[in-house]
Design a protein around this motif. Structure first.
Motif: not given
Lengths: 332, 454, 275
Positions: B199, B265, B269-270
């Motif tokens: 992130k 996630k 997000d990454t």
């Protein structure tokens, strides 16, 4: 070349026979019935001798393997147990029609075929019309823009997958540099774009096919037809619809018919571009079949899908030929 | 009527000439290529002859790449020099089509003596009786003693070896050392680290992302990996998709839900949104072209990284662990097996033995980026440093980095990859809920278990 | 005024079309001239920072690329020539005569385009294997020929139909036999259609991958698509070699296209004379 030579050699040898035969025909007159009968049988000889090589080859190397292979559709043929295969009737067909992925693939196939065909045909036809009259550099231009047809679907898939890549692809980069977009577009991952992207690659691929075939047809339109239309003072639009399109209608019907069949059954572009993803949104029936066969070795299921595809295409062909009233054009 | 008869002859004559023309046109080509076809004839005459005569072995590889084929050819050349009465004809179909060609050849009983068997194909080859049990040969082979246990297990079904591995595949984490250093980050140890570091390094405006996510073909390996590490010590090492109770699948636990929530996630997000559809090529290209900071891959990617990236910009580390500090990894392998219908089994084994000798295998693995099969080879300096060192070090900590035993009892799991791909893609796109997705994945394995019990 | 508009519309269309069609080719060409490390460099370079021919050198050093091109040309041209030779006769007969079985044969040809090939490939392989036809370029010529026959016959039949039968009737009155009329009078008018069909068959053969993988084992008989496909590996696509290979494989097809185009134009002028 050899054949042409063979043909003319045969002609020189048998020329007399041919000459007399024609004379009989032409001079037949009152004895028409008798002449007709004899002409008929000699024609039959000619017809079947010409067709013989074709029929033998196609029966041996296409139909025989296919008919033998079709039995798989009624077996639980899986590569995991090739030696222990059972006949299971129509179970494979039941399985696929209960598979949501297959239903989705059917819907996708319709979109895929419809938009690909329409765009390829229109763009290819326009190109053929534009290229119909000679201009300087036309040969070079054709050689250059027709190359797409000379690449394999697999390779085109790989190239477009790269071009469309959101991170390392050129198309996003160009659009960003030009300021047309602010954020990168996931051409192959965004559900709104994915189908468009694969179809556009397919269109890019297929324009050349229509352009080449329709151009060849346009080139064979006799000049007088145009002259007659010119005398009538017809505008180019009327010329297009009253002269050009009717004349090349057989080619249009055959090419669109065949192209639909090919677009429907060719999985290579989808296979190499998206593998049916994301979430099966670009999966078409043929790529669905491929994933069954290559993924799990389920040749039985795959063959059943193949038969469903064949039936759909046969229905389509019959409907299409009926709808285009091709009794005179692409008839059989 | 005589006229018609004549014209019949005309057409007959014409057809004959045309056919002759065609045949000679086609036949001419076959003459041109006859030098390439003569290997077939050679093979036939060998079969007929006595053992004193030259023996021609036909061998086919599966994980083809031009560079690897060169290495194989060099090995074969050395083998032929050492065994002047044996020649080897290597068939190298493209990787993407190779297994398909091999199974077609096997099904037709086409002349073939040595073939590359993979962890993915061993089950099929053994069930169909295509490959020979190598035990009688291996038991007389001196160097078999130093072949690692892992290499033996991965090549065996019911304790019988069916191929001798030519190298081992084992994932680890590759990361952009320069980016991590610049951001003051340490190499990721846990899946949480992967997320947090990823992130921090993600900056879409610079086209920088954390993790080389793979949602397309082959993505199932990553979903399995995170689910397995979150299930931790409960996991059955001998049956990697089930817990030790033998009933619960790794997707039927609250831990699996936590794992996949984190996985989502990591994707959101990454990783680039595009990666939902990435396969191997995009995943590796994104790392080599400086888009992503972390890549989980097998060691044969090292060669690609060396070739395409500047030295010092990347490094390797252990696989990320789950909340209990443990993780699991599969060991993959491909290797040389022998067809059950080979007419030259002794010569075929000679070739397999030669290619699998410590010297040949170590050289092959070094050059191509695989873990060698002989335990003695790890002393080689090449494996003591750089990306190999981390991999071998990870192998010395089996209490935290636990190797999964290959499980070949499930025979019809070839569509697992497809099932994971379609369902996780739908979930990551928001078309399906996580609970429903887990249910589908859980059911898949429960069904497989049920089939097994039958 | 309207004419001028039409001409400029044509020019714009041709230019746009060329840009869209040629950009991927341009991209492949410059990729083939980039050193490995720059192919996936970011930011993207639209012109190589350093030009290199390494990718091409690699093709010829690492593999027998010249042999593959030769094999592909040989197989593609031979099979396309066989197809044209056979299909001219069948297409002509099917265009000119109505006879018992006509419909069935046409239907049989159309049907080949829809047949499920999954199980058939295994059967075909066993057939060829038992006839010892595998690993031989002639086997590809045979399969490719058979594969293109239905399409070529259908296409050529369409072209024959468009030529008025009065043309050969006139020639036959002049004393030609039907065969002579076909080759002396009809075929020259048909050249555009024949050239287009030839191009089509050639390109199909040129790109065919699955059969070439299945039926050819040895290096010496490999064709281009097989060689190109081997640049797709387990973890990597070697775009350097792939792009160089693509460029080299496109050149012969452009030449074949150009030659065939000449026939299309020639056919036009001859057709005009005769018409």
């Amino acid at each position: 070349m050899l054949v042409v030579m063979g043909g003319s050699a045969a002609h020189h040898f048998f020329n007399k026979g041919g000459l007399k035969f024609m004379e009989t025909n032409v001079k037949a007159g009152s004895t028409e019935n008798k002449a007709k009968k004899s002409r008929f049988s000699s024609q039959l000889w000619f017809i079947w001798l010409c067709l013989l090589p074709v029929i033998v080859l196609v029966l041996t190397f296409t139909y025989y393997p296919v008919v033998r292979g079709i039995t798989l559709a009624f077996q639980d043929y899986n590569l995991m147990h090739v030696k222990n295969v059972k006949f299971i009737g129509f179970d494979n067909f039941k399985t696929i029609f209960h598979d949501n992925q297959f239903i989705l693939a059917l819907k996708n196939s319709l979109k895929w075929v419809f938009y690909s065909l329409i765009a390829q045909f229109i763009l290819g036809f326009i190109l053929a019309l534009v290229l119909n009259k000679p201009f300087k550099g036309r040969g070079i231009y054709q050689g250059l823009v027709f190359y797409s047809w000379a690449l394999s679907g697999f390779l085109i898939g790989l190239i477009f997958k790269w071009l469309y890549n959101s991170q390392i692809g050129v198309i996003n980069d160009l659009l960003l540099r030009a300021g047309i977009i602010k954020t990168r577009i996931g051409f192959l991952s965004d559900p709104h774009w994915a189908m468009f992207s694969v179809i556009s690659a397919n269109v890019w691929y297929g324009i050349a096919f229509f352009a080449i075939m329709l151009l060849a047809a346009l080139q064979s339109i006799p000049g007088e037809l145009f002259e007659a239309a010119d005398i009538d003072g017809a505008g180019w639009l009327r010329k297009l619809f009253n002269v050009i399109i009717p004349y090349i209608m057989p080619t249009i019907i055959t090419t669109t018919l065949l192209r639909v069949i090919w677009i429907f059954s060719d999985p290579t572009l989808i296979y190499s571009m998206t593998n049916g993803g994301p979430a099966g949104l670009t999966n078409i029936v043929s790529s669905f079949m491929l994933s069954k066969v290559f993924g799990n070795g389920e040749y039985g299921l795959g063959s059943a899908v193949g038969i469903v595809m064949m039936i759909m295409l046969m229905l389509y062909t019959i409907f299409y030929l009926f709808a285009t009233k091709s009794e005179k054009a692409g008839d059989f | 009527m005589g006229v018609t008869k004549k014209s019949k002859y005309l057409y007959l004559g014409l057809a004959t000439t045309v056919m002759a023309g065609m045949l000679s046109a086609c036949g001419g080509n076959s003459n041109d290529s006859s030098n390439s076809g003569n290997t077939n004839n050679a093979a036939q005459s060998n079969n007929a002859g006595s053992t004193q005569e030259k023996v021609n072995l036909r061998m086919i590889e599966s994980l083809t790449s031009p560079a690897r084929t060169e290495l194989l050819k060099a090995s074969i050349k050395r083998f032929e020099d050492a065994n002047p009465n044996i020649t080897v004809e290597l068939i190298s179909p493209p990787f993407d089509q190779a297994d398909n060609k091999i199974r077609t050849m096997l099904g037709a009983g086409e002349d073939l003596d040595v073939l590359e068997v993979r962890d993915l194909t061993i089950n099929e080859d053994v069930t169909n009786g295509y490959v020979e049990n190598l035990e009688p040969y291996a038991s007389k082979w001196a160097d078999y003693a130093t072949v690692s246990q892992a290499a033996k297990t991965v090549a065996s079904i019911a304790d019988k070896p069916y191929f001798i591995a030519n190298g081992m595949y084992e994932r680890q984490m590759f990361y952009r050392k320069d980016w991590f250093d610049a951001a003051g980050l340490a190499a990721p140890k846990t899946w949480e680290d992967v997320y947090n570091a990823g992130k921090k390094l993600t900056d879409p405006s610079k086209n920088h992302y954390g993790f080389s996510f793979r949602g397309g073909p082959g993505g199932n390996g990553y979903v399995d990996a995170i689910a397995q590490s979150y299930n931790g010590t409960n996991l059955d090492e001998a049956d990697g998709h089930f817990l030790k109770d033998g009933k619960t699948s790794i997707y039927g636990t609250p831990e699996a839900k936590a794992a996949l929530e984190l996985y989502q996630k990591i994707f959101k997000d990454t990783a680039p949104a595009d990666s939902i559809n990435w396969g191997f090529a995009e995943q590796v290209q994104a790392f080599t072209s400086g888009v992503t900071a972390m890549l989980m891959q097998d060691p044969d990617v090292i060669g690609v990284l060396n070739e395409k990236m500047e030295k010092g910009t990347w490094a390797s580390t252990f696989l990320p662990v789950g909340p209990t500090g443990k993780t699991f990894y599969g060991i993959g392998a491909a290797g040389w097996g022998m067809t059950s219908f080979s007419k030259h089994k002794d010569e075929a084994w000679k070739l397999i033995e030669f290619l699998s000798s410590p010297a040949e295998n170590t050289a092959f693995c070094k050059a191509f980026g695989l873990l060698p099969i002989h335990s003695s080879a790890s002393e080689d300096p090449v494996f003591q440093e750089g990306p190999y060192a981390t991999l071998l070090e990870m192998n010395t900590k089996p209490e935290d980095y636990i190797p999964l035993k290959p499980n070949y009892s499930y025979t019809e799991i070839g569509d697992w990859g497809d099932v994971v791909m379609k369902n996780t893609q739908a979930w990551l796109l928001g078309q399906a809920s996580l609970d429903d997705t887990l249910k589908i994945l859980d059911k898949y394995w429960q069904d497989q278990k049920a089939k097994l019990a039958k | 005024m309207q004419k001028k508009l039409l001409v400029s519309a044509k020019v714009v269309y041709l230019a746009l079309h060329a840009v869209v069609m040629l950009f991927p080719l341009y991209w492949i060409i410059i990729t083939s001239l980039k050193p490995q490390k720059q192919i996936f460099s970011s930011p993207i370079h639209y012109w190589p920072e350093t030009l290199t021919f390494d990718n091409y050198k690699k093709l010829f050093e690492f593999s027998n690329f010249g042999v593959y091109i030769f094999n592909s040309l040989l197989v593609s041209i031979a099979a396309a020539a066989c197809v044209i030779a056979i299909s001219i006769l069948s297409g002509y007969v099917l265009a000119r005569f109505k006879f018992k079985g006509h419909k069935h044969i046409m239907f049989g040809f159309f049907l080949t385009q829809m047949l499920p090939g999954i199980g058939a490939l295994i059967v075909l392989y066993k057939m060829m294997s038992s006839m010892h036809l595998t690993n031989h370029l002639a086997s590809l010529v045979l399969i490719y020929t058979v594969g293109s026959i239905p399409f070529s016959t259908i296409m050529l039949r369409g072209f024959f139909q468009r030529i008025p039968s009065s043309l050969e009737a006139a020639a036959m009155i002049d004393g030609c036999s039907r065969i002579t009329a076909l080759f002396r009078v009809i075929i020259p008018v048909m050249l555009p259609g024949i050239a287009a069909t030839f191009i089509f068959a050639f390109v199909n053969n040129w790109n065919e991958l699955i059969m070439a993988v299945m039926f050819i084992d040895s290096e010496a008989s490999k064709t281009l698509p097989v060689a190109m496909n081997s640049f797709v590996m387990k973890f990597d696509i070697d775009w350097g070699a792939m792009s160089a290979g693509t460029v080299l494989s496109v050149i012969p097809t452009i030449i074949v296209f150009a030659i065939a185009q000449r026939f299309i134009v020639e056919g036009l002028t001859q057709g005009a004379e005769k018409g």
